[in-house]
Design a protein around this motif. Structure first.
Motif, PDB file in Angstrom:
ATOM      1  N   LYS A  67      43.233  43.427  39.874  1.00  0.00           N
ATOM      2  CA  LYS A  67      42.072  42.779  40.924  1.00  0.00           C
ATOM      3  C   LYS A  67      41.931  41.139  40.310  1.00  0.00           C
ATOM      4  O   LYS A  67      40.908  40.573  41.132  1.00  0.00           O
ATOM      5  CB  LYS A  67      40.211  43.623  40.410  1.00  0.00           C
ATOM      6  N   PHE A  93      48.133  46.678  45.971  1.00  0.00           N
ATOM      7  CA  PHE A  93      47.363  46.022  46.026  1.00  0.00           C
ATOM      8  C   PHE A  93      46.539  46.151  47.414  1.00  0.00           C
ATOM      9  O   PHE A  93      47.011  46.538  48.193  1.00  0.00           O
ATOM     10  CB  PHE A  93      47.709  44.086  46.217  1.00  0.00           C
ATOM     11  N   HIS A  97      41.336  43.840  47.805  1.00  0.00           N
ATOM     12  CA  HIS A  97      41.181  42.820  46.639  1.00  0.00           C
ATOM     13  C   HIS A  97      42.572  42.481  46.399  1.00  0.00           C
ATOM     14  O   HIS A  97      43.351  41.843  45.839  1.00  0.00           O
ATOM     15  CB  HIS A  97      41.295  43.843  45.497  1.00  0.00           C
TER      16      HIS A  97
END
Length: 124
Positions: A67, A93, A97
């Protein structure tokens, strides 16, 4: 005053796995190498998963998380593998983020299909 911290070393090259400076973490390009340093000779899905796992391991060993990643650089040797890479990337991911990313077709310096580097940030 700036402090530079080097995290890990490359087994074969005079480079650090990551370098931290003032909250910024610069991660060296990761390729699909297993724990013994051998390149994985698999398809893009397998190589992307190992490469991104290696990247995550370097990030976490420096006390950052995925993150915290603000930019990712991706080099793939065959643009037809891009959908496979994207599918694996989405496992690492989420939209909330997602880092900025550039993806470039490039010949590799080693016999692999993908290389990924990253820049992460967290307030010092």
């Amino acid at each position: 005053m700036s402090v530079i911290i080097r995290h890990g070393t490359h087994p074969r090259l005079p480079v650090s796995n990551a370098v931290e400076a003032n909250g910024w973490l610069y991660v060296t390009g990761q390729v699909p190498r297993d724990a013994e340093g051998n390149l994985l000779a698999g398809n893009m899905t397998e190589q992307a998963r190992l490469t991104l796992s290696n990247l995550k391991q370097v990030i976490e060993s420096a006390n950052y998380t995925t993150k915290d990643i603000v930019r990712i650089g991706v080099w793939i040797d065959d643009p037809r593998d891009f959908p496979e890479f994207n599918s694996v990337f989405a496992d690492f991911f989420d939209i909330e983020h997602a880092p900025a990313r550039v993806t470039i077709q490039s010949s590799m310096m080693c016999d692999c299909k993908v290389e990924v580097d990253a820049i992460a940030y967290k307030a010092p």
